[in-house]
Design a protein around this motif. Structure first.
Motif, PDB file in Angstrom:
ATOM      1  N   ASP B  57      26.967  32.778  41.630  1.00  0.00           N
ATOM      2  CA  ASP B  57      26.222  33.186  40.434  1.00  0.00           C
ATOM      3  C   ASP B  57      27.127  33.729  39.322  1.00  0.00           C
ATOM      4  O   ASP B  57      26.799  33.607  38.148  1.00  0.00           O
ATOM      5  CB  ASP B  57      25.202  34.271  40.800  1.00  0.00           C
ATOM      6  CG  ASP B  57      24.189  33.797  41.820  1.00  0.00           C
ATOM      7  OD1 ASP B  57      24.037  32.572  41.993  1.00  0.00           O
ATOM      8  OD2 ASP B  57      23.552  34.654  42.460  1.00  0.00           O
ATOM      9  N   ARG B  58      28.236  34.362  39.723  1.00  0.00           N
ATOM     10  CA  ARG B  58      29.082  34.997  38.714  1.00  0.00           C
ATOM     11  C   ARG B  58      30.439  34.309  38.559  1.00  0.00           C
ATOM     12  O   ARG B  58      31.247  34.693  37.709  1.00  0.00           O
ATOM     13  CB  ARG B  58      29.293  36.489  39.077  1.00  0.00           C
ATOM     14  CG  ARG B  58      28.020  37.344  39.043  1.00  0.00           C
ATOM     15  CD  ARG B  58      27.520  37.612  37.626  1.00  0.00           C
ATOM     16  NE  ARG B  58      28.449  38.354  36.814  1.00  0.00           N
ATOM     17  CZ  ARG B  58      28.490  39.692  36.707  1.00  0.00           C
ATOM     18  NH1 ARG B  58      27.627  40.439  37.386  1.00  0.00           N
ATOM     19  NH2 ARG B  58      29.387  40.278  35.938  1.00  0.00           N
ATOM     20  N   GLY B  59      30.707  33.324  39.401  1.00  0.00           N
ATOM     21  CA  GLY B  59      31.945  32.544  39.247  1.00  0.00           C
ATOM     22  C   GLY B  59      33.216  33.296  39.599  1.00  0.00           C
ATOM     23  O   GLY B  59      34.297  32.956  39.124  1.00  0.00           O
ATOM     24  N   THR B  93      43.799  43.454  39.175  1.00  0.00           N
ATOM     25  CA  THR B  93      43.153  42.218  39.633  1.00  0.00           C
ATOM     26  C   THR B  93      42.972  42.214  41.153  1.00  0.00           C
ATOM     27  O   THR B  93      42.657  41.169  41.725  1.00  0.00           O
ATOM     28  CB  THR B  93      43.994  40.971  39.249  1.00  0.00           C
ATOM     29  OG1 THR B  93      45.286  41.101  39.861  1.00  0.00           O
ATOM     30  CG2 THR B  93      44.163  40.857  37.745  1.00  0.00           C
ATOM     31  N   SER B  94      43.189  43.356  41.785  1.00  0.00           N
ATOM     32  CA  SER B  94      43.071  43.384  43.245  1.00  0.00           C
ATOM     33  C   SER B  94      42.237  44.583  43.693  1.00  0.00           C
ATOM     34  O   SER B  94      41.984  45.517  42.927  1.00  0.00           O
ATOM     35  CB  SER B  94      44.456  43.448  43.888  1.00  0.00           C
ATOM     36  OG  SER B  94      45.031  44.726  43.657  1.00  0.00           O
ATOM     37  N   ILE B  95      41.838  44.533  44.937  1.00  0.00           N
ATOM     38  CA  ILE B  95      41.050  45.616  45.530  1.00  0.00           C
ATOM     39  C   ILE B  95      41.451  45.723  46.995  1.00  0.00           C
ATOM     40  O   ILE B  95      41.705  44.710  47.647  1.00  0.00           O
ATOM     41  CB  ILE B  95      39.533  45.349  45.341  1.00  0.00           C
ATOM     42  CG1 ILE B  95      38.708  46.574  45.739  1.00  0.00           C
ATOM     43  CG2 ILE B  95      39.088  44.117  46.099  1.00  0.00           C
ATOM     44  CD1 ILE B  95      37.250  46.485  45.278  1.00  0.00           C
ATOM     45  N   PHE B 117      40.848  39.305  42.743  1.00  0.00           N
ATOM     46  CA  PHE B 117      39.763  38.677  42.002  1.00  0.00           C
ATOM     47  C   PHE B 117      40.300  37.414  41.332  1.00  0.00           C
ATOM     48  O   PHE B 117      41.376  37.439  40.723  1.00  0.00           O
ATOM     49  CB  PHE B 117      39.218  39.641  40.941  1.00  0.00           C
ATOM     50  CG  PHE B 117      38.551  40.837  41.540  1.00  0.00           C
ATOM     51  CD1 PHE B 117      37.237  40.768  41.979  1.00  0.00           C
ATOM     52  CD2 PHE B 117      39.239  42.036  41.684  1.00  0.00           C
ATOM     53  CE1 PHE B 117      36.619  41.879  42.542  1.00  0.00           C
ATOM     54  CE2 PHE B 117      38.634  43.148  42.247  1.00  0.00           C
ATOM     55  CZ  PHE B 117      37.322  43.067  42.678  1.00  0.00           C
ATOM     56  N   VAL B 118      39.553  36.329  41.491  1.00  0.00           N
ATOM     57  CA  VAL B 118      39.969  35.052  40.893  1.00  0.00           C
ATOM     58  C   VAL B 118      38.772  34.362  40.240  1.00  0.00           C
ATOM     59  O   VAL B 118      37.619  34.650  40.562  1.00  0.00           O
ATOM     60  CB  VAL B 118      40.571  34.076  41.948  1.00  0.00           C
ATOM     61  CG1 VAL B 118      41.789  34.683  42.642  1.00  0.00           C
ATOM     62  CG2 VAL B 118      39.525  33.639  42.967  1.00  0.00           C
ATOM     63  N   LYS B 127      40.853  39.802  35.958  1.00  0.00           N
ATOM     64  CA  LYS B 127      40.233  41.120  36.116  1.00  0.00           C
ATOM     65  C   LYS B 127      38.794  40.944  36.575  1.00  0.00           C
ATOM     66  O   LYS B 127      38.128  39.987  36.158  1.00  0.00           O
ATOM     67  CB  LYS B 127      40.196  41.838  34.762  1.00  0.00           C
ATOM     68  CG  LYS B 127      41.503  42.404  34.283  1.00  0.00           C
ATOM     69  CD  LYS B 127      41.221  43.259  33.053  1.00  0.00           C
ATOM     70  CE  LYS B 127      42.492  43.623  32.330  1.00  0.00           C
ATOM     71  NZ  LYS B 127      42.208  44.383  31.093  1.00  0.00           N
ATOM     72  N   PRO B 128      38.282  41.874  37.338  1.00  0.00           N
ATOM     73  CA  PRO B 128      36.836  41.837  37.601  1.00  0.00           C
ATOM     74  C   PRO B 128      36.096  42.174  36.299  1.00  0.00           C
ATOM     75  O   PRO B 128      36.650  42.821  35.414  1.00  0.00           O
ATOM     76  CB  PRO B 128      36.624  42.915  38.662  1.00  0.00           C
ATOM     77  CG  PRO B 128      37.837  43.767  38.643  1.00  0.00           C
ATOM     78  CD  PRO B 128      38.956  42.969  38.066  1.00  0.00           C
ATOM     79  N   PRO B 129      34.860  41.740  36.162  1.00  0.00           N
ATOM     80  CA  PRO B 129      34.092  42.040  34.947  1.00  0.00           C
ATOM     81  C   PRO B 129      33.818  43.546  34.831  1.00  0.00           C
ATOM     82  O   PRO B 129      33.806  44.272  35.827  1.00  0.00           O
ATOM     83  CB  PRO B 129      32.804  41.241  35.126  1.00  0.00           C
ATOM     84  CG  PRO B 129      32.731  40.854  36.550  1.00  0.00           C
ATOM     85  CD  PRO B 129      34.110  40.897  37.110  1.00  0.00           C
TER      86      PRO B 129
END
Lengths: 140, 140, 140, 140
Positions: B57-59, B93-95, B117-118, B127-129
């Protein structure tokens, strides 16, 4: 630290549709499975006993106490996944392996794994039997 | 390093016959699966989006770049496996997460996991939104 | 043929990213797993013994001799998969179940399964013990 | 009904510790996976496209609508599992297979499987493309 064997043992995995998630790549959780399967095949190659025979016929288990994996590139069904297995350390009651997975020459993952030898029924740690120790030591 | 949330998120697993090997304990390969499933449930709990919705849904994909697990005690079907999930770090960009699994209060495994996040289609890091960043930051 | 129980037993599955293939739906091979897991949960509900306890504590196995499944609609992570389990026949040494899986009220699959009672160690067929027979017969 | 091919296609499975349950035999749920994997390999053998390539490169899915399996003997890691795959029917939008699994010559399972050709994105049924039809018809 034992020296690497000159010709590393490799185990080939057929990656398939069943292994892939909606990102069109192999699901992360499959990769530990393949690394484990490759070590199972390594045991069979070196000792003549896969984990099943080692456990059922010889009464010896090899539960894992540690795994650490770096994922370097996605795994897909486009190529066979060639898993190279090295024994990196043989302790009194433990054994460590390094597993490196490649597809078409590209490094996909590399991991370190430690397992211990136990009595299959009690899960108590034990030395591996002499015949196996000799086979493992011959690799160094 | 973010502070742990006061009440950690937990996800309960029904360990079953299907998960056990001839040693009468859960097969090692199942444990990364359960840790991953617990992080998927954590995402759903914190953001309202499980990995499927996040991707479809969010790509946005979240492929793993690292996992490291210490196995402390066997997992069996005798008790539920309660997996505690903590976000331990939020990068650009990571968690990173820490997952701790217990049965009947006994520590069974603990692991560290890092994903990035990709863009779902290209697998390029991003980046995550903002809405997700806010939800993650609120945990610290 | 036994009458269906008035309130059928149901077992709920959390379908996840891990279960889906690149078609964005649960992989076909997962569905037999979930049907089996639901029957395992049914045994636990009716007898207090899941397959693990039945095997390890009571020495009784229940290997399957037949499964037949019709897949009616895709399974996805959008909804819980509610699996309804009915005992459809209790033979001298066998037991048959019908499992029906639904998501959000939509029929996803329906299957028939037959397993036999065996001595866990020898895999020789046997009658189930009297206490279990009584519990199964009480369902009819 | 098409005539069986003269030399049936076979796919070999390495059954392992990971596949076995505490009964020391392969878990029932693994067997549908292996039958499916064997049909995936059959597609690749006949058309040059495994399910992944068929879906991702050609936009064609093959979801299953039916499976029926009789389990005749336990599967263990003692021998390779040789799965023989036959196309048994080619319909306008469907295809049926028979899969027979043997270890050391002993019949372990036999099953019937029906899948339909669909547009990968919409899951709507469709005819297979002409090039594939020709390859399938050449088997009869």
């Amino acid at each position: 630290m034992l020296k690497p064997t000159e010709k590393p043992f490799t185990h080939s995995i057929r990656v398939a549709w069943a292994d892939c998630d909606p990102a069109n790549i192999a699901y992360t959780g499959r990769i530990p499975y393949w690394a484990l399967e490759s070590m199972d095949a390594w045991f069979e190659s070196i000792t003549g006993l896969d984990w099943y025979a080692l456990n059922v016929d010889r009464g010896i288990g090899t539960p894992f106490v540690h795994m650490s994996i770096d994922f370097r590139a996605p795994v897909t069904p486009r190529f066979a996944l060639i898993c190279e297995v090295h024994m990196t350390r043989l302790g009194t009651t433990s054994i460590a392996h390094r597993v490196v997975g490649r597809q078409d020459g590209v490094l996909c993952f590399e991991g370190e794994f430690v397992s211990v030898f136990v009595e299959a029924k009690t899960l108590k740690s034990r030395k591996p039997p002499e015949d196996l120790i000799k086979l493992f030591q011959a690799l160094s």
